[in-house]
Every structure is written in structure tokens, then in C-alpha cells.
Write an enzyme that holds these catalytic residues in place. Structure first.
Site, mmCIF file in Angstrom:
data_model
loop_
_atom_site.group_PDB
_atom_site.id
_atom_site.type_symbol
_atom_site.label_atom_id
_atom_site.label_comp_id
_atom_site.label_asym_id
_atom_site.label_seq_id
_atom_site.Cartn_x
_atom_site.Cartn_y
_atom_site.Cartn_z
ATOM 1 N N ASP A 116 -4.252 5.151 -8.083
ATOM 2 C CA ASP A 116 -3.710 4.030 -8.853
ATOM 3 C C ASP A 116 -3.744 2.708 -8.120
ATOM 4 O O ASP A 116 -3.003 1.787 -8.473
ATOM 5 C CB ASP A 116 -2.262 4.372 -9.224
ATOM 6 C CG ASP A 116 -1.433 4.763 -8.017
ATOM 7 O OD1 ASP A 116 -1.805 4.378 -6.894
ATOM 8 O OD2 ASP A 116 -0.423 5.451 -8.192
ATOM 9 N N GLU A 147 -6.499 12.604 -9.657
ATOM 10 C CA GLU A 147 -5.045 12.396 -9.716
ATOM 11 C C GLU A 147 -4.698 11.589 -10.979
ATOM 12 O O GLU A 147 -3.985 10.576 -10.941
ATOM 13 C CB GLU A 147 -4.508 11.698 -8.467
ATOM 14 C CG GLU A 147 -3.011 11.918 -8.243
ATOM 15 C CD GLU A 147 -2.463 11.182 -7.026
ATOM 16 O OE1 GLU A 147 -2.699 9.977 -6.891
ATOM 17 O OE2 GLU A 147 -1.773 11.828 -6.214
ATOM 18 N N GLU A 190 0.745 -0.239 -9.786
ATOM 19 C CA GLU A 190 0.097 1.082 -9.849
ATOM 20 C C GLU A 190 0.149 1.711 -11.238
ATOM 21 O O GLU A 190 -0.812 2.342 -11.688
ATOM 22 C CB GLU A 190 0.733 2.039 -8.830
ATOM 23 C CG GLU A 190 0.402 1.718 -7.378
ATOM 24 C CD GLU A 190 1.329 0.707 -6.744
ATOM 25 O OE1 GLU A 190 2.216 0.179 -7.460
ATOM 26 O OE2 GLU A 190 1.185 0.432 -5.545
ATOM 27 N N HIS A 194 7.104 1.800 2.577
ATOM 28 C CA HIS A 194 6.064 0.770 2.649
ATOM 29 C C HIS A 194 5.716 0.177 1.292
ATOM 30 O O HIS A 194 5.005 -0.794 1.211
ATOM 31 C CB HIS A 194 4.777 1.363 3.226
ATOM 32 C CG HIS A 194 4.033 2.217 2.233
ATOM 33 N ND1 HIS A 194 4.488 3.448 1.837
ATOM 34 C CD2 HIS A 194 2.901 1.994 1.543
ATOM 35 C CE1 HIS A 194 3.652 3.940 0.952
ATOM 36 N NE2 HIS A 194 2.676 3.095 0.741
ATOM 37 N N ARG A 241 5.271 -1.597 -2.343
ATOM 38 C CA ARG A 241 5.495 -2.978 -2.802
ATOM 39 C C ARG A 241 6.885 -3.161 -3.401
ATOM 40 O O ARG A 241 7.571 -4.140 -3.132
ATOM 41 C CB ARG A 241 4.424 -3.320 -3.840
ATOM 42 C CG ARG A 241 4.418 -4.734 -4.341
ATOM 43 C CD ARG A 241 3.298 -4.917 -5.340
ATOM 44 N NE ARG A 241 2.001 -4.845 -4.716
ATOM 45 C CZ ARG A 241 1.271 -5.909 -4.365
ATOM 46 N NH1 ARG A 241 1.729 -7.109 -4.599
ATOM 47 N NH2 ARG A 241 0.106 -5.768 -3.794
ATOM 48 N N HIS A 299 4.186 1.401 8.661
ATOM 49 C CA HIS A 299 2.944 0.992 7.993
ATOM 50 C C HIS A 299 2.403 -0.253 8.682
ATOM 51 O O HIS A 299 3.175 -1.035 9.257
ATOM 52 C CB HIS A 299 3.271 0.693 6.528
ATOM 53 C CG HIS A 299 2.090 0.690 5.622
ATOM 54 N ND1 HIS A 299 1.335 -0.435 5.413
ATOM 55 C CD2 HIS A 299 1.528 1.665 4.869
ATOM 56 C CE1 HIS A 299 0.364 -0.150 4.563
ATOM 57 N NE2 HIS A 299 0.450 1.127 4.214
HETATM 58 N N1 UDP Z 1 0.644 9.401 6.614
HETATM 59 C C1 UDP Z 1 -0.072 9.402 7.810
HETATM 60 N N2 UDP Z 1 0.456 8.697 8.862
HETATM 61 C C2 UDP Z 1 1.610 7.982 8.792
HETATM 62 C C3 UDP Z 1 2.314 7.985 7.549
HETATM 63 C C4 UDP Z 1 1.804 8.692 6.489
HETATM 64 O O1 UDP Z 1 -1.117 10.029 7.923
HETATM 65 O O2 UDP Z 1 2.013 7.344 9.763
HETATM 66 C C5 UDP Z 1 0.079 10.124 5.459
HETATM 67 C C6 UDP Z 1 1.005 11.069 4.742
HETATM 68 O O3 UDP Z 1 0.935 12.364 5.278
HETATM 69 C C7 UDP Z 1 0.500 11.035 3.308
HETATM 70 C C8 UDP Z 1 -0.083 9.653 3.182
HETATM 71 O O4 UDP Z 1 -0.251 9.144 4.498
HETATM 72 O O5 UDP Z 1 -0.538 11.946 3.076
HETATM 73 C C9 UDP Z 1 0.832 8.784 2.382
HETATM 74 O O6 UDP Z 1 0.380 7.498 2.425
HETATM 75 P P1 UDP Z 1 1.295 6.280 2.058
HETATM 76 O O7 UDP Z 1 2.713 6.667 2.209
HETATM 77 O O8 UDP Z 1 0.764 5.135 2.842
HETATM 78 O O9 UDP Z 1 0.911 5.978 0.531
HETATM 79 P P2 UDP Z 1 1.344 6.581 -0.868
HETATM 80 O O10 UDP Z 1 1.203 8.066 -0.805
HETATM 81 O O11 UDP Z 1 2.739 6.137 -1.169
HETATM 82 O O12 UDP Z 1 0.374 5.975 -1.826
#
Ligand code: UDP
Length: 381
Positions: A97, A119, A133, A210, A212, A243
């Protein structure tokens, strides 16, 4: 017949969720993969690609400091379109998204190239939340020809919007494929910042924030709650992998960096992050991917959001939506740390999001789409 597929993605979570698919397609003689990255989270994505041994063919280099989502959209359109014209893929793969995923889908649509949406079908009730998103994924649905829904709930959302059920396959979420692949693969941390974590016997609370919608006051409330919790619980180690976004760092660093039992780290490699999840007592997060991974290890998840497009773990009882009210964060974390009954009610390993076979189902769904194979049975939780 070899099908030319073009995955296009640029953020860390997209990289993690696409890695099992890219690898499965590369291993199949039926597909020729031309991988395009957008250059959004360059360092964080490179970390992920290295973990999975993936090399992109092209980089759209769309990142510019402080650019808005309208610039992400136009730059992706402008830079992807010439590549679509020269590479002529049979299908473009967009995941999730993000604004760049939507723009990549739109670029393909304008070239009359079919789009497969990985997804697909996650929904909240409001197009404004999460922004942008929710809008991006609804728009992607409208221009996609094949919809890969992670769960039966997401399939039902698509059908309710009039999507032809024959164009939907329920694959499970590929994040579970990725997570299962790395979760047991490493006995120690790679990152120097994590050396010694968990060795003093203190329980670990893993925190990420992290998104928005958390920027600004919600994130400040979370930081204040964590400060109070860390002072109140000296025997607990709080770990926050930060992040790369400065809007996140500028809030958490000043609020927490002087506390002995709070560890603020750089973004962690995926293998380290998975290992840390496995060692944690509980997880506090606004992340989508983390909400999906932690339940598979039986880790209670407190979700720092008002609503979620991932209701399955909430229904299963391992995740709880708490938002970003300071008092509520303090009281829920305290309760889970000190009330074993409440903790064990939430600490059940459930896998509502996948069984590790989502990539295989994705490849099979693509084969069926091009009339060269059969779909696999849908994922059922
Ligand atoms: N993740 C990672 N290192 C970190 C923090 C998160 O590899 O320091 C991984 C986590 O295991 C997950 C993904 O990043 O698979 C989640 O990404 P994020 O939280 O940035 O984005 P969202 O899932 O909310 O889109």
C-alpha cells in the site's frame, strides 16, 4: 513460454515481503524476473536484499529529501514508464500500500500491462486512515488483474467491493515465509549495538514506531509513556530499533537516550530483528509487518494505532489495539509485565497470517493466470 515479471518496490517491508516471491520466481524455469527498486529506503532495503541474496536490475532513484507523496507518484510514473516500454514485462508485481506501489501499478496500467497485487484486500473503514495507505491499496485493487489476498478476511473485503472471485487467490502473507526462513538461522546478533542484550536475564520489551499517523503528538505520547515505564521497571530492558526517518529519531532520542535500560539502535538487519522478537517478552508497535510476525512466535503485541487493517491477531487474542494514549500504554505494558494470567491469555502462538507457503501459492497463481499451471489450495488459518 517464459513469463517476464517485473516486481517494483522500494521500502524495507516491501523488500521483506517480496523476497520469498522473487526467490521462488527466480527458481522457476517459467519466469524471467526483472527486479526494479524505487530507491526510497535505499539503505534499509539494501540490508534486506543482502539478507536474502537478492540483486535488483534497475533503481529508479526517486528519493529526494522532504518530498511529498505527490512527488513520489509523479517520479515513479516518469521513471518507470520508459523501463516498461523497453523491458516489456508480461506482468508487474506491486506489493502492499505504499504510494510508489500504487504509482508503479498505475504506470503499468497506462501501458496496458496487467498488475498483480500482493497483499491485496486489507481494509480499514476509512479511506483517510491510515493515510495514504488505505487509499493506495483501494486504488491498486481497481487497476489490478490478479489479487493475492493474505487471508480469507482480505479476500472477503475484495469480494464485498465487487472484485471477481476468480481473480483472487488466498496465499497467506509472504512475511511469514520470510520470518520463518530467518527466525532460526542465527545464534547470535550481528549488530554490535545488540551485543549482550538478553544476557543479563532482564526481560525485553521490543518497541517500534514509525508510521505517518504516529508522527508528532502521538509519537511524543508514546515516548513519554516509555520514559515512565523504563523508570518504573528497572529490571526490564526496552529496545527501540529506530527507523531511519529523522521525524522518528528526533522524538525518541531526546526523550529516552539518558535511560540505562533503554537501548536505541539503528535500523536492524532482518535476521537480528527476528531474533530480538523471539527473545522479547512483549512487543509494542505501530508496524504492520511486526503485527503479523510476533503472533507467530506467541508474543503479545500492543498495537499503537486506533484501527488496524490486520484484525486477525486481535480476534485471535494475541494483539490488542491500544492507540497512543500515554496512560493506556503505561497501564497495558505494566499489566502484561506483572499479571501472569493476563500475559498468558495473550501469549498464544497463532498463525492467522500465513503458513510459510505464500510464495509457492503466488507462483502457482501466476502460472494459472498465464494458463501454464494450476493454483494451489487457498491458505486457511
Ligand atoms: N524490521 C527490521 N528491522 C528493524 C525493524 C523492523 O528488519 O529494525 C522488519 C520487521 O521484522 C518487519 C518489517 O521490518 O518485517 C516492518 O517494517 P516497518 O515496520 O518499517 O513497516 P510496516 O510493516 O509498518 O509497513
Amino acid at each position: 513460454m517464459v513469463i517476464k515479471v517485473m516486481p517494483v518496490y522500494g521500502t524495507r517491508p516491501e523488500g521483506i515481503k517480496m523476497a520469498p516471491i522473487v526467490k521462488a520466481l527466480q527458481a522457476s524455469p517459467n519466469f524471467d524476473v526483472h527486479l526494479v527498486v524505487t530507491g526510497q529506503h535505499r539503505e534499509m532495503l539494501a540490508q534486506v536484499n543482502e539478507t536474502f541474496g537478492i540483486r535488483p536490475h534497475d533503481d529508479l532513484d526517486i528519493f529526494a529529501h522532504g518530498q511529498g507523496i505527490e512527488a513520489v507518484t509523479t517520479r515513479t510514473l516518469e521513471r518507470l514508464t520508459p523501463l516498461l516500454k523497453t523491458e516489456k514485462p508480461d506482468i508487474v508485481i506491486a506489493q502492499g500500500d505504499t504510494t510508489s506501489a500504487f504509482a508503479a501499478g498505475l504506470a503499468a496500467f497506462y501501458q496496458q500491462i496487467p498488475v498483480v497485487h500482493v497483499e491485496a484486500g486489507l481494509r480499514t473503514p476509512s479511506i483517510w486512515s491510515p493515510f495514504p495507505e488505505e487509499g493506495n491499496r483501494r486504488l491498486l485493487t481497481r487497476i489490478s488483474s490478479l489479487h493475492l489476498a493474505p487471508t480469507s478476511g482480505s479476500r472477503d473485503n475484495l469480494i464485498a467491493e465487487g472484485v471477481d472471485p476468480d481473480t483472487i487467490a488466498v496465499t497467506g502473507n509472504t512475511v511469514i515465509d520470510a520470518f520463518l526462513e530467518v527466525a532460526q538461522s542465527q545464534q547470535s546478533f550481528e549488530s554490535a549495538e545488540l551485543q549482550g542484550v538478553g544476557e543479563d536475564g532482564r526481560r525485553i520489551v521490543l518497541v517500534t514506531s514509525h508510521r505517518r499517523e504516529s508522527w508528532g503528538d502521538p509519537m511524543r505520547r508514546t515516548a513519554s509513556a516509555l520514559r515512565r515505564l523504563a523508570q518504573q521497571e528497572p529490571d526490564v530492558q526496552f529496545v527501540l530499533p529506530l527507523h531511519a526517518n529523522p521525524l522518528v529519531r528526533d522524538i525518541f532520542r531526546p526523550a529516552l537516550e539518558d535511560l540505562e535500560n533503554v537501548l536505541l539502535t539503528e535500523p536492524l538487519g532482518y535476521t537480528d530483528f527476528s531474533r530480538l522478537t523471539a527473545m522479547s517478552t512483549l512487543v509494542v508497535t505501530d508496524s504492520g509487518g511486526v503485527q503479523e510476525e510476533a503472533p507467530s512466535l506467541g508474543k503479545p503485541v500492543l498495537v499503537l494505532r486506533e484501527d488496524t487493517e490486520r484484525p486477525e491477531a486481535v480476534t485471535a487474542g494475541t494483539a490488542l489495539l491500544i492507540g497512543t494514549d500515554e496512560e493506556l500504554i503505561v497501564s497495558k505494558v505494566t499489566e502484561l509485565l506483572h499479571n501472569p494470567e493476563n500475559y498468558s491469555t495473550m501469549a498464544n502462538a497463532v498463525n492467522p497470517y500465513g503458513d510459510g507457503k505464500a510464495a509457492a501459492r503466488t507462483v502457482a497463481a501466476l502460472e494459472q493466470f498465464f494458463d501454464i499451471g494450476q493454483r494451489l489450495p487457498d491458505f486457511q488459518a
